[in-house]
Write an enzyme that holds these catalytic residues in place. Structure first.
Site, PDB file in Angstrom:
ATOM      1  N   MET A  33      -4.056 -13.478   6.822  1.00 29.26           N
ATOM      2  CA  MET A  33      -5.049 -14.655   6.887  1.00 29.26           C
ATOM      3  C   MET A  33      -4.283 -15.521   8.262  1.00 29.26           C
ATOM      4  O   MET A  33      -2.895 -15.637   8.626  1.00 29.26           O
ATOM      5  CB  MET A  33      -4.999 -15.909   5.916  1.00 29.26           C
ATOM      6  CG  MET A  33      -4.813 -15.553   4.878  1.00 29.26           C
ATOM      7  SD  MET A  33      -5.180 -16.752   3.103  1.00 29.26           S
ATOM      8  CE  MET A  33      -5.058 -15.468   1.792  1.00 29.26           C
ATOM      9  N   HIS A  57      -7.680  -7.063   4.451  1.00 30.95           N
ATOM     10  CA  HIS A  57      -9.237  -7.674   4.371  1.00 30.95           C
ATOM     11  C   HIS A  57      -7.936  -8.754   5.156  1.00 30.95           C
ATOM     12  O   HIS A  57      -7.449  -9.605   4.994  1.00 30.95           O
ATOM     13  CB  HIS A  57      -8.582  -8.656   2.708  1.00 30.95           C
ATOM     14  CG  HIS A  57      -9.989  -9.747   2.743  1.00 30.95           C
ATOM     15  ND1 HIS A  57     -10.442 -10.510   2.439  1.00 30.95           N
ATOM     16  CD2 HIS A  57     -11.241 -10.313   3.960  1.00 30.95           C
ATOM     17  CE1 HIS A  57     -11.014 -11.379   2.364  1.00 30.95           C
ATOM     18  NE2 HIS A  57     -11.545 -10.628   3.592  1.00 30.95           N
TER      19      HIS A  57
HETATM   20  C1  DX5 Z   1      -9.304 -14.939  -1.173  1.00 33.17           C
HETATM   21  C2  DX5 Z   1      -8.921 -13.978  -0.569  1.00 33.17           C
HETATM   22  C3  DX5 Z   1      -8.540 -13.207  -2.435  1.00 33.17           C
HETATM   23  C4  DX5 Z   1      -7.448 -14.297  -3.119  1.00 33.17           C
HETATM   24  C5  DX5 Z   1      -8.554 -13.504  -4.709  1.00 33.17           C
HETATM   25  O1  DX5 Z   1      -9.282 -15.413   0.288  1.00 33.17           O
HETATM   26  O2  DX5 Z   1      -9.564 -12.600  -0.145  1.00 33.17           O
HETATM   27  O3  DX5 Z   1      -8.889 -11.549  -1.955  1.00 33.17           O
HETATM   28  O4  DX5 Z   1      -6.680 -13.220  -3.373  1.00 33.17           O
HETATM   29  O5  DX5 Z   1      -7.526 -14.213  -5.378  1.00 33.17           O
HETATM   30  P1  DX5 Z   1      -8.429 -14.276  -7.052  1.00 33.17           P
HETATM   31  O6  DX5 Z   1      -8.568 -13.316  -7.565  1.00 33.17           O
HETATM   32  O7  DX5 Z   1      -6.796 -14.962  -7.728  1.00 33.17           O
HETATM   33  O8  DX5 Z   1      -9.508 -15.361  -6.467  1.00 33.17           O
HETATM   34 ZN    ZN Z   2      -9.552 -10.525   0.230  1.00 27.97          ZN
END
Ligand code: DX5
Ligand code: ZN
Length: 215
Positions: A36, A65
């Site tokens: 991020m 991601h």
């Molecule tokens: C959120 C991320 C997710 C996050 C999911 O922006 O892309 O991959 O880590 O976390 P949980 O499963 O805890 O919602």
């Molecule tokens: Zn993610």
């Protein structure tokens, strides 16, 4: 049986080697790494050095991601860090086809993520060129949020789009996935389940992974 991709955002960053060992000895299929930038999403997580270190501690594919603006600037760097899949967001890529070509030319699998408000049919002219669609089931930026129920309709719509186009693309779902709601997602077409808190904060993460795999 879905593929399961634990999201390291919920892992213990002081014990990354132990977390990788746990994943290596589990039934998990991929590692999901959330990058991020504090611009596209209102949070900053981790970047290239962490991806590089985690990559060295596992043989499982790393599903990176990217929740960042201008992802094309960093594709080569993430390849060098060991990313196997590179997922970019539809919402920040005015030249998405170019980004996808770049990722594939670098030898990675290419994925496109869509936010909860982005309709699946916006992917209709790129779907034949990609390997993975990541449907966000929360607003990206944070782990531990509540699953958005409308995601179920989007999984169905994507399944239908893939059928119409006659292409085979993995359907990955990310955010708020629990042992309780995962069955319904798999039932309507999710093939890869990303889970952070559900796995890493459970009493027995390996058993939780096994439960998700058995759906
Ligand atoms: C959120 C991320 C997710 C996050 C999911 O922006 O892309 O991959 O880590 O976390 P949980 O499963 O805890 O919602
Ligand atoms: Zn993610």
């Amino acid at each position: 049986m879905p593929l399961v991709a634990p999201s390291f955002l919920a892992s213990n960053f002081l014990r990354l080697q132990d977390e990788c060992d746990m994943i290596n000895s589990s039934e998990a299929d991929w590692l999901h790494l959330d990058v991020m930038d504090g611009r596209f999403v209102p949070n900053i997580s981790f970047g290239l050095p962490i991806v590089e270190h985690i990559r060295k501690a596992t043989n499982k594919p790393c599903d990176v991601h990217l929740m960042i603006e201008e992802p094309g600037k960093f594709a080569q760097d993430f390849k060098n860090a060991g990313a196997d899949h590179l997922i970019v967001h539809y919402e920040v890529c005015p030249h998405l086809h170019r980004n996808i070509e770049q990722i594939k030319n670098l030898g990675m699998k290419a994925g496109v993520a869509i936010n909860p408000h982005t309709p699946v049919h916006f992917l209709s002219d790129i779907i034949q060129d990609i390997d993975i669609v990541l449907i966000m089931s929360v607003n990206p930026g944070f782990g531990g949020q509540k699953f958005i129920p409308h995601t179920i309709d989007k999984i169905r719509a994507l399944k239908q789009l893939l059928k119409e186009k006659g292409v085979d693309v993995l359907i990955e779902v990310d955010g708020g996935i629990t042992v309780e709601n995962a069955g319904a997602l798999v039932h309507c077409g999710a093939e890869v389940l990303v889970a952070g808190n559900t796995i890493f904060k459970s009493a027995d993460p390996r058993a939780t992974i096994a439960k998700l795999k058995s759906l």
